[in-house]
Write an enzyme that holds these catalytic residues in place. Structure first.
Site, short mmCIF file in Angstrom:
data_model
loop_
_atom_site.label_atom_id
_atom_site.label_comp_id
_atom_site.label_asym_id
_atom_site.label_seq_id
_atom_site.Cartn_x
_atom_site.Cartn_y
_atom_site.Cartn_z
N HIS A 5 0.86 -1.18 0.00
CA HIS A 5 0.00 0.00 0.00
C HIS A 5 0.90 1.25 0.00
CE1 HIS A 5 -3.95 -1.90 1.75
NE2 HIS A 5 -3.56 -2.46 0.63
N GLU A 42 0.93 3.87 1.72
CA GLU A 42 1.36 4.34 3.05
C GLU A 42 2.59 3.58 3.54
OE1 GLU A 42 -1.72 3.39 2.11
OE2 GLU A 42 -3.22 4.02 3.58
N CYS A 79 -6.17 1.69 5.85
CA CYS A 79 -6.74 0.42 6.33
C CYS A 79 -6.07 0.10 7.67
CB CYS A 79 -6.49 -0.69 5.30
SG CYS A 79 -4.81 -1.36 5.34
N CYS A 98 -2.20 -0.20 7.54
CA CYS A 98 -1.45 1.05 7.38
C CYS A 98 -1.61 1.96 8.60
CB CYS A 98 -1.91 1.74 6.11
SG CYS A 98 -1.45 0.78 4.64
#
Lengths: 143, 143
Positions: free
Chosen positions: B47, B49, B77, B80
């Site tokens: 992801h 992040e 999410c 993260c």
């Protein structure tokens, strides 16, 4: 879990918090194994689970570990629990419970959230005395 | 957030879910920027992040981003969110809210768990129309 415990012991020997993880396929064959590497990589996201999940998917050349099991010596934190969900492992088996930092049976309880799209089956407390003993010994030495 | 939106647009152009992230230091200077790379790396943990947090810490050569801010176009999410906590960023600023997958204001609400050892300050909804619009356009095209 024996392999995961070996990884945890190896992590302790490197000065890392002793947590180890293994991913197995549907037949129970290990696809990957890893210990915590937070200190070595200076990367707080380098938890054993993340490293093992990524390595297993890399080995298979695909994103999802749908038939896989994540074995880990400590209850996963919310980051690793969500990663297990994102990699779609079928099952998470962990050793010691972690009331202070765990995110499966404690705290954020990631798999129990209604927005968790894939909740693996969970088995906790497998060889928990050994797994927890490693952590207690590690922190006792540093106090 | 403009840089994070650029990263999200670049991700969409690569066929990735359009989410972008930037980490800035105490002075507001960007330390890292990343877009989602889940498809390219076949790694569901890639992801934006996570990639931006790791790159920022790598650039500083230290584990913690204590004065840092994580800017991201979508509510993180649970993975993260927990990563932001583990990297100890001071602040998380996000664009669109994510009732279906978010783990900050929705679902597992990672920072609100009593076991969250470091809860960053959170600002949500910054340029949310643009950030959400990118996601809606991306998924509409694929339907």
């Amino acid at each position: 879990m024996a392999l995961a415990l070996e990884e945890a012991r190896a992590a302790a020997a490197r000065g890392e918090v002793p947590v180890g993880a293994v991913v197995t396929d549907a037949a129970g064959t290990p696809l990957s194994r890893a210990g915590n590497e937070v200190e070595a990589r200076r990367d707080p996201s380098a938890h054993a689970e993340i490293l093992a999940l990524r390595a297993a998917a890399g080995r298979l050349g695909r994103k999802w570990l749908a038939d896989g099991t994540l074995w880990v010596t400590l209850e996963p934190c919310p980051m690793c629990a969500q990663a297990a969900s994102l990699f779609r492992v079928r099952r998470v088996v962990f050793g010691a419970y972690d009331p202070k930092g765990g995110g499966v049976e404690h705290g954020a309880r990631v798999f129990a959230a209604p927005s968790c799209h894939h909740a693996p089956e969970v088995v906790g407390g497998v060889r928990e005395t050994e797994a927890g003993g490693l952590l207690r010994a590690f922190f006792a030495e540093r106090r």
